[in-house]
Enzyme design. Structure first.
Site, PDB file in Angstrom:
ATOM      1  N   ASP A 216       0.827  -1.198   0.000  1.00  0.00           N
ATOM      2  CA  ASP A 216       0.000   0.000   0.000  1.00  0.00           C
ATOM      3  C   ASP A 216       0.868   1.257   0.000  1.00  0.00           C
ATOM      4  O   ASP A 216       1.871   1.339   0.717  1.00  0.00           O
ATOM      5  CB  ASP A 216      -0.896  -0.023   1.246  1.00  0.00           C
ATOM      6  CG  ASP A 216      -1.882   1.112   1.299  1.00  0.00           C
ATOM      7  OD1 ASP A 216      -2.730   1.200   0.387  1.00  0.00           O
ATOM      8  OD2 ASP A 216      -1.819   1.922   2.245  1.00  0.00           O
ATOM      9  N   GLU A 282       1.547  -0.527  -5.029  1.00  0.00           N
ATOM     10  CA  GLU A 282       0.571   0.515  -5.308  1.00  0.00           C
ATOM     11  C   GLU A 282       1.350   1.826  -5.300  1.00  0.00           C
ATOM     12  O   GLU A 282       1.631   2.392  -4.244  1.00  0.00           O
ATOM     13  CB  GLU A 282      -0.540   0.567  -4.255  1.00  0.00           C
ATOM     14  CG  GLU A 282      -1.602   1.601  -4.602  1.00  0.00           C
ATOM     15  CD  GLU A 282      -2.322   2.184  -3.404  1.00  0.00           C
ATOM     16  OE1 GLU A 282      -3.465   2.658  -3.566  1.00  0.00           O
ATOM     17  OE2 GLU A 282      -1.754   2.194  -2.295  1.00  0.00           O
TER      18      GLU A 282
END
Length: 556
Positions: A216, A282
């Site tokens: 993330d 990401e």
């Protein structure tokens, strides 16, 4: 027709190190997937109960969004303990049972890792608050004195992704950095204890059989914390889009060069396992910079958000696809493709919004301005999916898209859970419409999601999208996905394509080899098809065999 021998089935066995290069990965948002205990919130046992659905669908792996202990200030991305399971979702034993069942069914398991920030309930942050200014405990996070005569102003003008200042003041007068919600304080990745603890976390889950990690906010870990901290000068420069207007590596907290040393360190851990653990970043950065995250000595793969953001336009999509393949090739990685996830409007609705429409304005209107034709949206979504699944590389699916689910745009304001709603002062409606729990059956208080209700209300229309309503039904979206994934695995070959020209404007066509081709009609008129066997189509052809608008076909 010449009959060609079937190519070898791609090796997706546990021993195959490169299984991820052309895999189909299914994102599970666990709180909305299956509720085994009937409390209205999805859980790990609920995931395990439905793994057979994923195996029958034909995906290669599931990616599990955060399931760690959390206050749910940001849907689980505020992590209290990185090496445990939220008690509302189950236990470590439940996780082990889920992983074992997934592996028995031939599915890999990828877990979300949230390294940029923790929850404010994390034991380290609580220690930092108690220890006070100047303490070693505060060095694990980013604490600073404020500006102004009495320190009453934030240390910089940096803005939170969710709106407002990225700094929050604590009782003793200091401020801490939170690029997301105030409940998500940012780690100081220049601190060796932080780096060491995440090494432990990577080994903890890898030892439990996890096959990979989705990282993330991978581009935000390294920050320029040299004194004095520098202002950005304009609120919009705090956003990801600022990277396109700043010198590479110059942003104080996004996409800094130092972040790559972290991932090279992680790669040594990943490669110590047999087979090596995979990872995907990401990273909301320009293509030219994303290549670095996807290098073999770093994470190995990065999400391609240009494809998700591209308009439904043949020329635009061709350019994005070509650029994405070039970027992946330069990194030594495979390309990634995604149309929906837990952060964006589902593509069955999004692709129907007129160019220039702000999705938030549409959500605030409850999906009425403009109104979206759900049948037309589903037709376009099916065409977009078949186009995506024909591309070389890895495809990432989001739970429910195989059912053709639209965005639930008319959620009442009073039920919203996304912190974006409150943090922006009720200006941004947020992402809840893509997170509504899945329908498994056509009846029941939550359409088979659980024995009771669901944490976000499901519309009555979900009954017609349910798994039970589509299973075995010829032409259903579920059966389209199953057939497409079965054919994709059979036909997949080199990680390249060859564009085929000569079609009318608005048509996108390419071949993957001499075995198969993809033709997508993104125009508003019917077009003719070249000779060949129709292997699969996203919708019916015309009576004279022409390809209608918003329809994709695979030809042998």
């Amino acid at each position: 027709m010449t009959v060609r021998p079937d190519p070898p089935t791609p090796d997706l066995s546990p021993r195959h190190a490169d299984w991820w290069r052309q895999a189909v990965v299914y994102q599970v948002y666990p709180r909305s997937f299956g509720d085994a205990d009937g409390d209205g919130l999805g859980d790990l046992k609920g995931v395990t109960e439905h793994l057979g659905h994923l195996a029958a669908l034909g995906v290669d792996a599931l990616w599990l969004s955060p399931f760690y202990p959390s206050e749910l200030a940001d849907g689980g991305y505020d992590v209290i303990d990185y090496r445990d399971v939220d008690p509302r979702l189950g236990t470590l034993d439940d996780f082990d049972a889920m992983t074992a069942e997934a592996h028995r069914l031939g599915l890999k398991v990828v877990v979300d890792l949230v390294p940029n920030h923790s929850s404010h309930r994390h034991v380290w942050f609580q220690e930092a608050l108690a220890a006070g200014p100047g303490s070693p405990a505060r060095d694990r996070y980013v604490f600073r004195d404020g500006r102004g005569a009495h320190g009453e102003l934030p240390p910089t003008d940096w803005q939170s992704v969710f709106g407002g200042s990225a700094w929050r003041r604590v009782a003793d007068g200091q401020w801490y950095l939170h690029l997301f919600t105030p409940e998500q304080p940012d780690f100081n990745w220049g601190h060796e204890e932080v780096r060491a603890d995440f090494r432990t976390t990577l080994r903890f889950w890898s030892d439990r059989g996890v096959d990979g990690f989705r990282v993330d906010v991978a581009h935000a870990l390294a920050k320029d914390l040299a004194e004095p901290l520098r202002d950005l000068g304009a609120p919009e420069l705090s956003g990801d889009s600022a990277l396109e207007h700043m010198a590479p590596g110059s942003h104080p907290f996004y996409d800094r060069d130092e972040v790559h040393a972290i991932y090279r360190d992680w790669r040594e851990i990943f490669d110590s396992y047999d087979p090596p653990r995979m990872a995907v970043a990401e990273a909301w950065v320009p293509n030219a910079r994303r290549v670095r995250y996807a290098r073999p000595d770093e994470l190995g793969q990065a999400f391609n958000f240009e494809y998700l953001q591209a308009p439904w336009d043949a020329a635009a999509l061709r350019q994005v696809i070509s650029d994405s393949l070039d970027t992946a090739r330069a990194a030594g990685a495979s390309a990634t493709w995604v149309l929906s996830n837990h952060d964006v409007v589902r593509h069955a609705s999004r692709l129907m919004l007129p160019p220039g429409t702000e999705s938030n304005d549409w959500l605030l209107s409850g999906g009425h301005a403009p109104a979206v034709d759900t049948a037309a949206g589903l037709r376009r979504a099916r065409a977009a999916t078949l186009l995506m699944l024909a591309l070389p590389g890895s495809a990432y699916l989001y739970q429910g898209e195989e059912l053709g689910l639209p965005e639930v745009a008319d959620l009442p304001f009073e039920v919203l859970q996304d912190p974006v709603w409150e943090q922006t002062g009720h200006v941004q409606k947020g992402r809840d419409g893509s997170r509504v729990p899945l329908p498994w059956t056509t009846t029941g208080p939550s359409y088979g999601f659980g024995a009771g209700g669901s944490w976000l209300p499901q519309p009555e229309s979900f009954a017609s999208y349910a798994v039970a309503a589509q299973d075995g039904v010829e032409g259903s979206t579920l059966e389209l996905y199953r057939t497409a994934l079965r054919l994709r695995r059979k036909l997949s070959d080199a990680e390249s394509l060859t564009w085929v020209d000569g079609f009318a404007p608005g048509v996108l066509a390419f071949s993957r080899s001499d075995r198969w081709r993809c033709v997508a009609n993104l125009s508003g008129t019917e077009v003719g098809l070249p000779a060949g066997e129709v292997l699969l189509a996203s919708g019916p052809l015309t009576s004279d065999g022409r390809l209608g608008p918003d329809t994709t076909v695979w030809l042998g």
